[in-house]
Design a protein around this motif. Structure first.
Motif, mmCIF file in Angstrom:
data_model
loop_
_atom_site.group_PDB
_atom_site.id
_atom_site.type_symbol
_atom_site.label_atom_id
_atom_site.label_comp_id
_atom_site.label_asym_id
_atom_site.label_seq_id
_atom_site.Cartn_x
_atom_site.Cartn_y
_atom_site.Cartn_z
ATOM 1 N N GLY A 88 42.111 -10.619 111.341
ATOM 2 C CA GLY A 88 40.689 -10.288 111.416
ATOM 3 C C GLY A 88 39.984 -10.481 110.091
ATOM 4 N N ALA A 89 40.325 -11.553 109.375
ATOM 5 C CA ALA A 89 39.764 -11.796 108.044
ATOM 6 C C ALA A 89 38.249 -11.954 108.097
ATOM 7 C CB ALA A 89 40.397 -13.060 107.451
ATOM 8 N N ASP A 90 37.571 -11.347 107.110
ATOM 9 C CA ASP A 90 36.133 -11.546 106.993
ATOM 10 C C ASP A 90 35.735 -12.186 105.661
ATOM 11 O OD1 ASP A 90 36.526 -9.378 105.303
ATOM 12 O OD2 ASP A 90 35.329 -7.975 106.490
ATOM 13 N N ALA A 108 38.598 -21.220 106.663
ATOM 14 C CA ALA A 108 37.358 -20.455 106.833
ATOM 15 C C ALA A 108 36.451 -21.107 107.869
ATOM 16 C CB ALA A 108 36.630 -20.343 105.492
ATOM 17 N N LEU A 109 36.395 -22.424 107.861
ATOM 18 C CA LEU A 109 35.600 -23.164 108.845
ATOM 19 C C LEU A 109 36.086 -22.897 110.267
ATOM 20 C CD1 LEU A 109 33.844 -25.475 110.029
ATOM 21 C CD2 LEU A 109 35.547 -27.086 109.138
ATOM 22 N N LEU A 110 37.382 -23.015 110.487
ATOM 23 C CA LEU A 110 37.923 -22.886 111.840
ATOM 24 C C LEU A 110 37.911 -21.435 112.317
ATOM 25 C CD1 LEU A 110 40.855 -25.460 111.690
ATOM 26 C CD2 LEU A 110 38.526 -25.780 112.538
ATOM 27 N N LEU A 111 38.072 -20.488 111.400
ATOM 28 C CA LEU A 111 37.950 -19.086 111.786
ATOM 29 C C LEU A 111 36.527 -18.763 112.244
ATOM 30 C CD1 LEU A 111 40.060 -17.273 109.024
ATOM 31 C CD2 LEU A 111 40.606 -17.463 111.453
ATOM 32 N N THR A 112 35.556 -19.468 111.693
ATOM 33 C CA THR A 112 34.155 -19.206 112.023
ATOM 34 C C THR A 112 33.708 -19.950 113.274
ATOM 35 O OG1 THR A 112 33.691 -18.993 109.655
ATOM 36 C CG2 THR A 112 31.790 -19.223 111.128
ATOM 37 N N HIS A 113 34.010 -21.247 113.337
ATOM 38 C CA HIS A 113 33.431 -22.101 114.375
ATOM 39 C C HIS A 113 34.427 -22.559 115.434
ATOM 40 C CE1 HIS A 113 29.633 -22.195 112.282
ATOM 41 N NE2 HIS A 113 30.246 -22.549 111.153
ATOM 42 N N GLY A 114 35.708 -22.279 115.225
ATOM 43 C CA GLY A 114 36.703 -22.634 116.225
ATOM 44 C C GLY A 114 36.994 -24.122 116.264
ATOM 45 N N GLY A 115 37.728 -24.533 117.298
ATOM 46 C CA GLY A 115 38.097 -25.929 117.447
ATOM 47 C C GLY A 115 39.232 -26.305 116.525
ATOM 48 N N LYS A 116 39.303 -27.595 116.233
ATOM 49 C CA LYS A 116 40.335 -28.106 115.325
ATOM 50 C C LYS A 116 39.672 -28.905 114.220
ATOM 51 C CE LYS A 116 41.251 -31.988 118.500
ATOM 52 N NZ LYS A 116 40.144 -31.636 119.412
ATOM 53 N N ALA A 117 40.420 -29.149 113.164
ATOM 54 C CA ALA A 117 39.843 -29.803 111.988
ATOM 55 C C ALA A 117 39.204 -31.140 112.343
ATOM 56 C CB ALA A 117 40.914 -29.989 110.915
ATOM 57 N N ALA A 118 39.834 -31.882 113.267
ATOM 58 C CA ALA A 118 39.332 -33.213 113.623
ATOM 59 C C ALA A 118 37.923 -33.174 114.193
ATOM 60 C CB ALA A 118 40.276 -33.874 114.629
ATOM 61 N N PRO A 129 27.035 -21.858 108.399
ATOM 62 C CA PRO A 129 27.858 -21.206 107.376
ATOM 63 C C PRO A 129 29.231 -20.814 107.902
ATOM 64 C CG PRO A 129 25.621 -20.332 107.366
ATOM 65 C CD PRO A 129 25.726 -21.214 108.581
ATOM 66 N N VAL A 130 30.203 -20.810 106.993
ATOM 67 C CA VAL A 130 31.565 -20.386 107.324
ATOM 68 C C VAL A 130 31.803 -19.017 106.692
ATOM 69 C CG1 VAL A 130 32.289 -22.793 107.393
ATOM 70 C CG2 VAL A 130 32.641 -21.471 105.295
ATOM 71 N N LEU A 131 32.959 -18.426 106.971
ATOM 72 C CA LEU A 131 33.296 -17.156 106.333
ATOM 73 C C LEU A 131 33.133 -17.276 104.818
ATOM 74 C CD1 LEU A 131 36.529 -15.808 108.081
ATOM 75 C CD2 LEU A 131 34.189 -15.009 108.364
ATOM 76 N N PRO A 132 32.715 -16.205 104.154
ATOM 77 C CA PRO A 132 32.557 -16.267 102.698
ATOM 78 C C PRO A 132 33.838 -16.745 102.018
ATOM 79 C CG PRO A 132 31.662 -14.218 103.549
ATOM 80 C CD PRO A 132 32.361 -14.890 104.700
ATOM 81 N N GLY A 162 38.370 -36.592 105.323
ATOM 82 C CA GLY A 162 37.579 -35.561 104.688
ATOM 83 C C GLY A 162 36.612 -34.881 105.641
ATOM 84 N N ILE A 163 36.347 -33.619 105.353
ATOM 85 C CA ILE A 163 35.272 -32.866 105.985
ATOM 86 C C ILE A 163 34.281 -32.563 104.870
ATOM 87 C CG2 ILE A 163 34.639 -30.769 107.237
ATOM 88 C CD1 ILE A 163 37.565 -30.590 108.169
ATOM 89 N N ALA A 164 33.076 -33.078 105.007
ATOM 90 C CA ALA A 164 32.083 -32.938 103.944
ATOM 91 C C ALA A 164 30.848 -32.232 104.484
ATOM 92 C CB ALA A 164 31.701 -34.308 103.385
ATOM 93 N N SER A 165 30.528 -31.096 103.909
ATOM 94 C CA SER A 165 29.368 -30.319 104.333
ATOM 95 C C SER A 165 29.007 -29.321 103.247
ATOM 96 C CB SER A 165 29.669 -29.562 105.629
ATOM 97 O OG SER A 165 28.672 -28.584 105.882
ATOM 98 N N PRO A 166 27.722 -29.131 102.978
ATOM 99 C CA PRO A 166 27.331 -28.082 102.032
ATOM 100 C C PRO A 166 27.826 -26.695 102.439
ATOM 101 C CG PRO A 166 25.488 -29.562 102.436
ATOM 102 C CD PRO A 166 26.568 -29.940 103.417
ATOM 103 N N HIS A 167 28.103 -26.494 103.718
ATOM 104 C CA HIS A 167 28.611 -25.199 104.179
ATOM 105 C C HIS A 167 30.015 -24.905 103.672
ATOM 106 C CE1 HIS A 167 25.133 -24.503 106.644
ATOM 107 N NE2 HIS A 167 25.357 -25.555 107.416
ATOM 108 N N LEU A 168 30.722 -25.920 103.158
ATOM 109 C CA LEU A 168 32.077 -25.722 102.633
ATOM 110 C C LEU A 168 32.080 -25.312 101.161
ATOM 111 C CD1 LEU A 168 34.271 -28.549 104.213
ATOM 112 C CD2 LEU A 168 33.946 -26.195 104.969
ATOM 113 N N LEU A 169 30.918 -25.271 100.538
ATOM 114 C CA LEU A 169 30.875 -24.821 99.148
ATOM 115 C C LEU A 169 31.308 -23.364 99.060
ATOM 116 C CD1 LEU A 169 27.541 -26.408 97.953
ATOM 117 C CD2 LEU A 169 29.721 -26.605 96.741
ATOM 118 N N PRO A 170 32.235 -23.044 98.160
ATOM 119 C CA PRO A 170 32.578 -21.637 97.984
ATOM 120 C C PRO A 170 31.366 -20.800 97.580
ATOM 121 C CG PRO A 170 34.229 -23.038 96.963
ATOM 122 C CD PRO A 170 33.079 -23.929 97.354
#
Length: 408
Positions: A88-90, A108-118, A129-132, A162-170
């Motif tokens: 249950g990571a937040d 963090a991306l997959l915990l937030t939005h589901g699916g698979k990396a592909a 946005p993804v989990l902090p 690669g997965i490229a998105s500003p939402h992946l910025l820490p």
């Protein structure tokens, strides 16, 4: 020319010896159940244990996922997602080299939005946005702590993607040079060469046609005044510290400057992008199973020579950032001196001279060229246009150690 600049950066960037002590408070601000993504070696390290204890002291529950594997196969991502979901990571924390931080991003991306990396390969595929995320690098290399991209190995594809998105910025990056003191010379060399390549490619990448929507059309917007600042800053710091840190891991000044340079290189390429050296490394790395940093560094002098006539002024400026004595030289001579200096620096820290030295065979060259051309997000950044014919020539020169044949 109209001045244009942009940066994609974490909300907080903290640099300095001992600053890992700031980690618990940042974690406590963002969540109460922290998944820490790291690798097996770091998970048993006493300094890592002290960071975890500091987080727990503030009442944050911690789950450690130590399953990150170098070059990041998709299987370890799935295991990390399962660990984070059952816990249950937040908030997600990546502690380690670039693979650990990239793994944290994708988890963090997959915990937030589901699916698979592909589902998210490419640019702007992350829907929100993804989990902090908090990133704590332990090497001076990838700069992933400040970039909007994660690169993984997909078993269904021949090369890394690669997965490229500003939402992946820490949300927060904490860069503590003390965490790099234990890096052995080989890792110092490979990661530092990777960082210098990031800065060189960011500074010499193509400048895109400016539009009012450029930051929404491209994750990596190409050469601009702000990325240039960080790229030259990075080149200067890395060039003056890499060999010293390689020779003497206890050289504190060199360690600090090298990590500062690597982070600045991340800020540069995280906005501007990288180009042909990275595109070619993807198939080379897949074929030879050699470290990413070694592959891009082998390619960099050849790519610089290939691009020289299209980025001559930029390469002349690189000579200055490298600290070369160039008084009385023409612009082209300064550019040539910069290329030679980069090749000499890499040789001095044990980077191989050719892709043949990495294990590429002659009959694999057509595969390397063809698959490199498939990395369109990188190829479009190269200052000199590339097609299959010119890519084939570039790869052949890097195989045979013949930079001279690339001079246009």
């Amino acid at each position: 020319m109209t001045m244009f600049g942009t940066l994609r950066t974490p909300r907080n960037l903290v640099f300095g010896a001992g600053q890992r002590a700031a980690l618990p408070t940042f974690v406590n601000m963002l969540g109460k159940r922290a998944l820490i993504v790291t690798d097996e070696r770091l998970a048993s390290d006493h300094t890592f244990a002290a960071m975890v204890d500091g987080i727990r002291t503030l009442g944050v529950q911690v789950q450690i996922f130590p399953g990150t594997i170098a070059e990041l196969p998709a299987s370890c991502i799935a295991e990390g997602v399962a660990a984070g979901r059952s816990f249950g990571a937040d908030v997600v924390i990546g502690i380690g080299g670039g693979s650990c931080i990239d793994a944290a991003k994708v988890i963090a991306l997959l915990l937030t939005h589901g699916g698979k990396a592909a589902d998210y390969y490419g640019e702007f595929k992350v829907p929100g946005p993804v989990l902090p995320l908090i990133a704590v690098p332990t090497t001076s290399g990838t700069g992933s702590e400040v970039t909007p991209v994660a690169v993984i190995a997909d078993p269904d594809r021949a090369v890394k993607v690669g997965i490229a998105s500003p939402h992946l910025l820490p949300h927060t990056a904490i860069c503590d040079p003390e965490l790099t003191y234990s890096c052995p010379p080989s890792l110092t060399a490979i990661s530092g060469a990777d960082a210098l390549t990031h800065a060189l490619e960011a500074f010499t990448t193509a400048r895109r046609q400016l539009t009012h929507q450029i930051v929404h059309e491209h994750v990596f917007v190409g050469k601009n005044i702000l990325s240039d600042h960080y790229a030259l800053f990075a080149i200067s710091h890395i060039a003056s510290s890499l060999k010293a840190a390689y020779d003497d891991g206890a050289n504190i000044v060199a360690r600090e400057r090298l990590m500062l340079g690597a982070t600045a290189a991340g800020l540069a390429f995280g906005t501007a992008g990288t180009a042909a050296a990275h595109a070619i490394q993807y198939p080379v790395g897949a074929l030879t199973h050699t470290p990413h940093g070694a592959g891009v560094a082998v390619m960099m002098p050849y790519v610089m020579e290939f691009n020289r006539s299209y980025a001559r002024a930029d390469m002349a400026a690189v000579a200055g950032a490298l600290g070369l004595e160039t008084e009385g030289m023409s612009e082209d001579e300064r550019a040539g001196a910069a290329i030679d200096a980069v090749a000499d620096l890499f040789a001095s820290i044990g980077i191989p001279r050719t892709i043949a030295d990495l294990g590429v065979s002659r009959d694999q060259l057509p595969i390397v060229a063809e698959q490199a051309m498939g990395a369109t997000r990188l190829i479009k950044n190269n200052p000199r246009p590339l097609d299959l014919q010119s890519m084939t020539s570039l790869v052949a020169a890097a195989f045979g150690g013949d930079r001279e044949r690339l001079r246009a």
